[in-house]
Scaffold this active site. Structure first.
Site, mmCIF file in Angstrom:
data_model
loop_
_atom_site.group_PDB
_atom_site.id
_atom_site.type_symbol
_atom_site.label_atom_id
_atom_site.label_comp_id
_atom_site.label_asym_id
_atom_site.label_seq_id
_atom_site.Cartn_x
_atom_site.Cartn_y
_atom_site.Cartn_z
ATOM 1 N N SER A 85 0.819 -1.208 0.000
ATOM 2 C CA SER A 85 0.000 0.000 0.000
ATOM 3 C C SER A 85 0.855 1.261 0.000
ATOM 4 O O SER A 85 0.392 2.323 -0.365
ATOM 5 C CB SER A 85 -0.949 0.007 1.199
ATOM 6 O OG SER A 85 -0.246 0.289 2.382
ATOM 7 N N LYS A 87 0.899 4.251 6.839
ATOM 8 C CA LYS A 87 0.354 5.216 5.877
ATOM 9 C C LYS A 87 1.008 6.580 6.069
ATOM 10 O O LYS A 87 1.701 6.795 7.062
ATOM 11 C CB LYS A 87 -1.165 5.372 6.086
ATOM 12 C CG LYS A 87 -2.009 4.132 5.766
ATOM 13 C CD LYS A 87 -2.132 3.889 4.275
ATOM 14 C CE LYS A 87 -2.918 2.635 3.955
ATOM 15 N NZ LYS A 87 -2.327 1.384 4.433
#
Lengths: 159, 418
Positions: A81, A117
């Site tokens: 990701s 993230k």
């Protein structure tokens, strides 16, 4: 300096290690896995070493990578990701003591899972952004069960 | 006047697990002792279900199922490292702290620090931020009172983890709310004695006549009473006092019924305790071995101990000779041993040069061998070289079936995040 200060600064382990065969039980800590002598230990029979006065500790990668030893944790990356910034298999050095700011890469706890993230703080709104466009961002509000677990200081990859 | 702060981690083992496994947050969790036998730590969510520390896990099977309680083996490598981190953060606040146990430490505060609860809150916040471990802070004029304050800081909603007892108007109320058996220094025997006299709270204890206390609870009890009155009798202890004894004991996964297996188990404990003896640079003259059958089995319970003494020694071979002699005296055919252990006492400091009057050459050879073995095991991992008498694949060995990964001490077990 008292004993604790010596231990904290790492000088104590150096000093102890110079004794031959000392069965030292090092308390687990991230500091200095490679211990180097602070003084040259070999004595030359003939001429003294001209380098004697110039002996220093060897360069220590821990010193470079770790700011807060008590708050530093290692994490392995699975998934893509955050690619291409962070790749599967990278080793992350995560610091819990650093305050995460806009643009920092963080480890966050989202409900019962961890995720890596990029933190975005804009107009009072916070988002957790994936680097890979195939993943959607997570918008945080007061109701989200999210905690910033730590800030990713380094990602380490073997080439 | 000195002021003490006691910083105590909340449900430490469970909190350590929660830092790395968010699925455990807000759920009932218990951590089990060695061999997954008894409960040693509980989350608050498990406390309210009525689970007590020390309860054997088989007795709470139904509760575990009914409430989906998360059951974990103890992960001591993780707890030790997290403890070291917590104490490290505390040392940033005060260079000298007394580490009282794996999850508690005392420090001294200056009277100049006017905002004591503010300081307590700062320690609490910083420890949580850096380690993820929630702590409670109790502040008072003596260590015993700091303990009282800490207990209440944990329980009280308004305190929110920090309680400063130095403002005296709270003293009576705090002591009133502290049951006698929660008072630091009052063991179960004294607690029973006091309760029989109608003394059930710390406040009642504080207000007793000192002469009566000295006669009935000795000087130790009197010191506790003085401390409850705000007169400090116990200073911070920065240095660990020299060890008086060393012990290693385990309960067995499966009961041991034959002599060879019991000898193997006790040999392993002897090897362990011998390593610790040498790393502390001590020698022991007295070796005690004990073994017992299950306390939970109905009816019959057999328990025995033997002691053998001799010259002070730090070599595993000599310790083994003594401990195995004990085993042979204790072992009884037909008994199902569930637990055994070894205790070394009469410890004295020893140096590599310490000699022996009679078997001098043998003694030096044997010690040189131990030094080599210890170094090999330090470099290549525990039990790379060990004594054959420890057995090969011991079936009695400790089980940690539900142990979480050693997130901070083993590269192969660090957190993996998607």
């Amino acid at each position: 300096m008292d004993e604790t200060t010596l231990l904290d600064s790492g000088l104590m382990t150096h000093a102890l290690d110079l004794r031959p065969q000392a069965p030292i039980k090092l308390i687990i800590q991230q500091s200095t896995a490679v211990l180097c002598p602070l003084v040259a230990t070999r004595v030359f029979a003939g001429f003294p070493s001209p380098a004697e006065d110039w002996t220093e500790g060897r360069l220590d990668l821990n010193e470079y990578l770790i700011t807060h030893p008590n708050a530093t944790y290692y994490v392995r990356v699975a998934g893509d990701s955050m690619s291409d910034e962070i790749c599967e298999g990278d080793l992350l050095v995560v610091d819990r003591a650093c305050e995460a700011r806009d643009g920092d890469i963080v480890v966050a706890r989202v409900a019962t899972e961890f995720t890596v993230k990029r933190l975005r703080k804009r107009n009072g709104q916070m988002r957790l952004e994936a680097a890979n466009p195939a993943f959607s961002s997570l918008i945080l509000d007061e109701d989200s069960d999210v905690e910033i677990w730590g800030k990713v200081l380094w990602s380490i990859r073997r080439h | 006047m000195t002021i003490f702060a006691l910083c105590d981690c909340n449900n430490f083992y469970v909190s350590c697990e929660r830092v790395f496994d968010p699925r455990l947050i807000r759920r009932p969790v218990v951590v089990l002792s060695n061999n997954d036998g008894c409960v040693v730590a509980r989350a608050n969510e498990a406390k309210v279900l009525g689970i007590n520390v020390g309860e054997p896990v088989f007795q709470i099977k139904d509760l575990i199922k009914k409430h989906d309680i998360q059951v974990l083996s103890s992960n001591y490598s993780l707890y030790a490292d997290m403890s070291y981190r917590v104490m490290g953060v505390l040392r940033d606040f005060a260079s000298r702290i007394e580490v009282y146990s794996i999850d508690e430490s005392f420090r001294q505060l200056n009277q100049r620090d006017r905002d004591l609860s503010g300081l307590g809150r700062a320690m609490r916040t910083e420890i949580y931020r850096q380690t993820g471990i929630p702590v409670s802070v109790g502040i008072a004029e003596t260590k015993t009172l700091a303990k009282v304050a800490n207990h209440l800081a944990k329980k009280s909603q308004t305190a929110n983890g920090v309680l400063d007892l130095t403002s005296s108007q709270y003293h009576d109320c705090a002591l009133e709310r502290t049951p006698i058996d929660d008072v630091w220094g009052i063991g179960p025997r004294y607690a029973k004695k006091l309760i029989a006299q109608g003394i059930t709270t710390a406040r009642q204890l504080r207000d007793l006549d000192l002469k009566w206390v000295r006669e009935n609870l000795t000087v130790v009890g009197a010191r506790t009473v003085e401390e409850l009155r705000g007169h400090s009798c116990l200073a911070l202890e920065y240095c660990v006092p020299a060890k008086k004894s060393l012990t290693c004991s385990r309960s067995f996964r499966r009961a041991i019924e034959n002599r060879t297996e019991l000898r193997e188990a006790v040999s392993s404990f002897t090897v362990r305790v011998g390593e610790r003896l040498r790393s502390s640079r001590l020698a022991a003259s007295v070796v005690t071995v004990f073994a017992e059958t299950s306390r939970f089995a109905a009816g019959h319970h057999y328990s025995n101990a033997r002691t053998v003494s001799g010259c002070a020694t730090d070599t595993t071979s000599e310790l083994l000779r003594r401990s195995l002699a004990c085993v042979d005296a204790i072992f009884k055919p037909g008994e199902r041993f569930k637990k055994a252990g070894i205790l070394l006492s009469d410890l004295v400091p020893i140096s590599p040069l310490t000699g022996r009057l009679f078997d001098e050459p043998e003694w030096h050879r044997s010690r040189a061998l131990m030094r080599v073995v210890d170094r090999i095991n330090a470099n290549f991992g525990r039990d790379t070289v060990t004594f054959a008498g420890c057995g090969q694949r011991p079936r009695w060995q400790t089980k940690f079936e539900r142990r979480s990964p050693r997130y901070t001490t083993n590269w192969d077990e660090i957190l993996v995040i998607a």
